[in-house]
Design an enzyme around this catalytic site. Structure first.
Site, PDB file in Angstrom:
ATOM      1  CG  ASP A  44      50.133  38.930  27.978  1.00  0.00           C
ATOM      2  OD1 ASP A  44      49.000  39.309  28.348  1.00  0.00           O
ATOM      3  OD2 ASP A  44      50.828  39.562  27.160  1.00  0.00           O
ATOM      4  CB  SER A  53      34.673  47.119  39.554  1.00  0.00           C
ATOM      5  OG  SER A  53      34.377  48.428  40.003  1.00  0.00           O
ATOM      6  CG  ASN A  98      53.121  41.569  39.261  1.00  0.00           C
ATOM      7  OD1 ASN A  98      52.107  41.285  38.621  1.00  0.00           O
ATOM      8  ND2 ASN A  98      53.682  42.779  39.224  1.00  0.00           N
ATOM      9  CE1 TYR A 153      39.191  48.191  36.215  1.00  0.00           C
ATOM     10  CE2 TYR A 153      37.317  49.167  37.356  1.00  0.00           C
ATOM     11  CZ  TYR A 153      38.378  48.288  37.337  1.00  0.00           C
ATOM     12  OH  TYR A 153      38.636  47.498  38.435  1.00  0.00           O
ATOM     13  CB  VAL A 182      42.247  48.389  46.705  1.00  0.00           C
ATOM     14  CG1 VAL A 182      43.425  47.867  47.517  1.00  0.00           C
ATOM     15  CG2 VAL A 182      41.003  47.527  46.971  1.00  0.00           C
ATOM     16  CE  LYS A 183      44.447  54.061  52.001  1.00  0.00           C
ATOM     17  NZ  LYS A 183      44.874  54.141  53.404  1.00  0.00           N
TER      18      LYS A 183
END
Length: 313
Positions: free
Chosen positions: A93, A172, A45, A232, A269-270
């Site tokens: 979800d 990542s 989204n 993370y 990333v922004k």
């Protein structure tokens, strides 16, 4: 020129190269997909997921855009459809088994199956120099276990084809086993996680459980875990390890039923997740995941990429 400046210069040069590559259209013999090819993008989204969905739809695929929150997901899909793209929304979800089950049932009834899965949905609650583990359980549950649940649910729905199906896990560099500055300190554990032949789901799960147990008893700082965004980083380490494990298992699939799995780092990333502090645009961040999803070359399976180049796990 110091090391940081040289690294920045290399990044900018590579971005220019990729921007040029994106302008080159796929040739007919490269295009293994059609408008009937179905791609599912989780967490689409906003941010990187939104861009992945847009770029896949731009290349002519049918894209299922998923979001945990219905309203924002419907609005995102509407934006794409108004632009003439084939994008459909469905609520999902990835930490809720009943939501995954309902989504899987809908996919089967509506499309009969899928051809591409991009596991993009994820969370991070740290920014800047923060390294809180207050939400560690949620981070691991979403980024690793949620991704794993989606892979297990979608594999039976991957449609047979001569070109094979694709699963791309957005991960990542922070989850690299042998990163110079952000790696697991336990050498024995690192070696076990490195060895793809003996790697198991149980070992990956146990590693996550050990960390979460240490979070609960307050001993995690002495556990030899990565020092940057610890929860993370570990969740993405688990995604990377699971990608390699599943590549080994899926490589045994017969011809016509092949499923190719890769993972990639979109860069810093922004987006809202980074507090808009990144140095890469969402369009650039989405590029490698889209490239891997559409790449006709199956030899990339089981590998880790950033900026369209293979990097070490």
């Amino acid at each position: 020129m110091n090391r940081k400046q040289r690294a920045k210069e290399r990044r900018e040069k590579r971005r220019e190269e990729i921007s040029l590559l994106r302008t080159i259209p796929y040739s007919d013999h490269q295009r293994w997909w059609t408008s009937d090819t179905v791609a599912v993008v989780t967490g689409a989204n906003r941010g990187i997921g939104f861009e992945i969905a847009r770029q896949l739809a731009f290349h002519g695929l049918t894209v299922i855009l998923t979001s945990r929150v219905t309203g924002v997901g419907e609005e995102a899909a509407k934006v794409f459809r108004e632009g003439g793209l084939s994008v459909v929304f469905h609520q999902l979800d990835i930490v809720d088994p009943s939501s995954i089950e309902a989504f899987s049932k809908w996919i089967k009834e509506t499309y009969g199956g899928i051809d591409i899965l991009v596991n993009n949905a994820g969370v991070n609650f740290n920014a800047g120099s923060d390294n809180s583990v207050e939400f560690a359980e949620k981070v691991i549950a979403t980024n690793y276990y949620g991704t794993k649940k989606m892979i297990k649910a979608m594999i039976p729905l991957m449609r047979p084809s001569d070109s094979g199906s694709r699963i791309v896990n957005v991960s990542s560099r922070l989850g690299r086993l042998n990163g110079r500055r952000n790696r697991i300190g336990n050498i024995d554990l690192r070696k076990k996680l490195e060895d793809v032949e003996s790697l198991s789901e149980e070992l990956i799960d146990q590693t996550m459980n050990t960390f979460l147990e240490q979070v609960k008893d307050g001993s995690w700082k002495d556990g030899g875990w990565p020092q940057v965004f610890t929860d993370y980083s570990l969740s993405k380490l688990a995604v990377n390890a699971y990608t390699r494990l599943m590549w080994r298992i899926l490589s045994e699939q017969p011809e016509g039923h092949k499923i190719y799995m890769t993972c990639c780092c979109p860069g810093w990333v922004k987006t809202a997740m980074t507090g808009w502090a990144g140095h890469t645009s969402p369009e650039e961040g989405a590029d490698t995941a889209v490239w891997l999803a559409l790449l006709p070359d199956p030899s990339v399976s089981g590998k880790f990429f950033a900026e369209r180049r293979e990097i070490n796990f």
